[in-house]
Design an enzyme around this catalytic site. Structure first.
Site, mmCIF file in Angstrom:
data_model
loop_
_atom_site.group_PDB
_atom_site.id
_atom_site.type_symbol
_atom_site.label_atom_id
_atom_site.label_comp_id
_atom_site.label_asym_id
_atom_site.label_seq_id
_atom_site.Cartn_x
_atom_site.Cartn_y
_atom_site.Cartn_z
ATOM 1 N NE ARG A 126 19.198 8.944 13.666
ATOM 2 C CZ ARG A 126 20.092 9.183 14.600
ATOM 3 N NH1 ARG A 126 20.948 8.231 14.952
ATOM 4 N NH2 ARG A 126 20.140 10.347 15.186
ATOM 5 C CE LYS A 148 0.653 3.303 1.076
ATOM 6 N NZ LYS A 148 -0.667 3.613 0.474
ATOM 7 C CD GLU A 190 -8.927 -3.089 1.767
ATOM 8 O OE1 GLU A 190 -8.438 -2.930 0.634
ATOM 9 O OE2 GLU A 190 -9.131 -2.153 2.561
ATOM 10 C CE LYS A 232 -0.095 -3.453 -0.293
ATOM 11 N NZ LYS A 232 -0.737 -2.909 0.868
ATOM 12 C CD GLU A 242 -0.431 5.556 -2.632
ATOM 13 O OE1 GLU A 242 -0.349 4.694 -1.746
ATOM 14 O OE2 GLU A 242 -1.331 6.407 -2.671
ATOM 15 N NE ARG A 246 1.707 0.768 -1.472
ATOM 16 C CZ ARG A 246 2.516 0.334 -0.524
ATOM 17 N NH1 ARG A 246 3.817 0.355 -0.713
ATOM 18 N NH2 ARG A 246 2.044 -0.136 0.617
ATOM 19 C CG ASN A 250 -5.272 4.539 -2.157
ATOM 20 O OD1 ASN A 250 -5.128 3.864 -1.145
ATOM 21 N ND2 ASN A 250 -4.328 5.349 -2.615
ATOM 22 C CG HIS A 253 -9.201 3.021 0.048
ATOM 23 N ND1 HIS A 253 -9.493 1.920 -0.718
ATOM 24 C CD2 HIS A 253 -8.584 2.536 1.167
ATOM 25 C CE1 HIS A 253 -9.070 0.833 -0.101
ATOM 26 N NE2 HIS A 253 -8.517 1.174 1.043
ATOM 27 C CG HIS A 257 -10.146 7.320 3.632
ATOM 28 N ND1 HIS A 257 -8.996 7.536 2.927
ATOM 29 C CD2 HIS A 257 -9.982 6.112 4.237
ATOM 30 C CE1 HIS A 257 -8.180 6.497 3.088
ATOM 31 N NE2 HIS A 257 -8.750 5.628 3.875
ATOM 32 C CG HIS A 271 -10.551 0.462 6.290
ATOM 33 N ND1 HIS A 271 -10.522 1.744 5.770
ATOM 34 C CD2 HIS A 271 -9.756 -0.285 5.477
ATOM 35 C CE1 HIS A 271 -9.729 1.769 4.703
ATOM 36 N NE2 HIS A 271 -9.247 0.552 4.509
HETATM 37 N N1 GLY Z 1 -3.276 -0.282 1.567
HETATM 38 C C1 GLY Z 1 -2.821 0.415 0.426
HETATM 39 C C2 GLY Z 1 -1.343 0.304 0.216
HETATM 40 O O1 GLY Z 1 -0.687 -0.450 0.894
HETATM 41 O O2 GLY Z 1 -0.826 0.980 -0.635
#
Ligand code: GLY
Length: 375
Positions: A126, A148, A190, A232, A242, A246, A250, A253, A257, A271
């Site tokens: 957990r 993430k 990025e 970031k 998000e 946040r 993207n 993106h 994608h 990517h």
């Molecule tokens: N890579 C996008 C984020 O971490 O929100």
């Protein structure tokens, strides 16, 4: 001459706050740098075959200097390792190594390893702490920071996962020397993103300094990584899960994608390359909608070209679906709501925002124009 002192960027998340350490030669100093995070002197390092071959011995030797014993679990290199079978392998290996709730696991690798190891730690007993040691530019400036974690489903990228913040992130700029040029540039897509979405001054700086950092200037690399991580960290601190800001990360993106799906998530298009092309399309869409000046997409594209980065659909080899096919792929994006994808648009360089009401005919027109340039 000894390397300058590492830079520290804090990620402010209350009791889950942590620092990102950015500098040179840090892998070899890992014992002294990381010892404060270990309650008992043992850990497991999760890595992939390629990165382990390059950097595992240095990391282990550094840990040994501080008396920290480390086992390693390796998975095959590549996106395919963000899978249920590899998650099972990592979790079972951590259990077999008797990793306990108070231990700290190390993720040594690019975005795939950070996401996979982070998710394994999120669900192990957990929740077990982990340290990110990102080894690709993309992981250093984006995926290692912000918590993430996850794996891919056959139905789409990153559809299974959890938010699980690392305890610490240690970025050794020197490991970028082992990246091939294409991988480095893909990560650079990025870096540029942070300038384009919220910091015009950073984009100006990258226009001046981009080729120097591409060509190996360590000072420029540290500066670019620090500015990216700081951007970031700020966004993640304000919007960890998000719910708003946040989503700006993207940028490019939604298009990216679809392009990655169209090229089978393969080496045809990495990517970060897809993000660069997608960013160009997002600016073309913004210009078409009258949001930004007509010259802005060209300025973005010229910088990508100056860097030698892929910049348009014409740079993707092999066949691609038509505009209808690409729009269908966008509708599979995980940020779709009621079947409508979100787009990050821009009023100019450094001024991005999220939109959910982009006219579909404008998206189609941008794609048709971009596809026509392939012929
Ligand atoms: N890579 C996008 C984020 O971490 O929100």
């Amino acid at each position: 001459m000894s390397a300058p002192a590492p830079r520290i960027v804090p990620v402010a998340l209350g009791e889950r706050s942590y620092d990102v350490l950015i500098g040179q030669g840090l892998l070899a100093e890992s014992g002294a740098r990381l010892a404060p995070f270990f309650r008992r002197p043992r850990t497991v390092i999760v890595s992939d075959e390629t990165v382990a071959g390059l950097h595992l011995d240095t990391l282990k030797a550094g840990l040994t200097e501080a008396g920290i014993a480390a086992e390693a679990v390796r998975v095959p290199s590549g996106e395919a390792s963000k899978s249920w079978p590899m998650l099972e392998r990592v979790v079972e290996a951590l259990l077999a190594a008797k990793i306990e709730r108070d231990d700290v696991v190390i993720a040594l690798g690019g975005g795939v390893i950070g996401d996979l190891a982070g998710f394994a730690c999120a669900i192990l007993r957990r929740g077990v702490a982990f340290i990110q040691i990102p080894t690709s530019l993309l992981a250093q400036v984006d995926s290692s920071v912000g918590g993430k974690t996850g794996i891919n489903s056959p139905l789409g990228k990153n559809l299974i996962g959890a938010f699980h913040q690392p305890r610490h992130v240690m970025i050794d700029i020197d490991v970028l020397d082992t990246l091939d040029g294409r991988q480095f540039l893909a990560g650079y897509g990025e870096v540029v993103k942070y300038g384009l979405l919220g910091d015009a001054g950073f984009f100006d700086w990258l226009e001046r300094m981009g080729t120097r950092l591409r060509d190996g200037d360590k000072g420029a690399r540290i500066e670019a990584v620090e500015r990216s991580v700081a951007a970031k960290a700020g966004i993640v601190s304000r919007d960890e899960k998000e719910n708003g800001e946040r989503a700006l990360l993207n940028l490019g993106h939604t298009f990216a994608h679809a392009l990655e799906a169209a090229t089978g998530y393969s080496d045809r298009l990495l990517h970060g390359e897809a993000v660069a092309i997608g960013t160009g399309l997002a600016f073309a869409l913004s210009s078409r909608l009258g949001l930004c000046a007509q010259e802005t997409p060209s300025r973005v594209g010229e910088h990508f070209a100056q860097m030698g980065l892929k910049r348009s659909l014409a740079d993707i080899e092999g066949s691609l679906p038509d505009a209808t096919g690409l729009i269908e792929l966008m509708a599979q994006d995980k940020k779709v709501r009621d079947g409508v994808p979100a787009f990050i648009l821009a009023r100019g360089i450094g001024d991005a925002f999220v939109s959910r009401d982009v006219p579909p005919e404008a998206v189609r027109a941008v794609l048709e124009e971009a596809l026509s340039q392939r012929r």
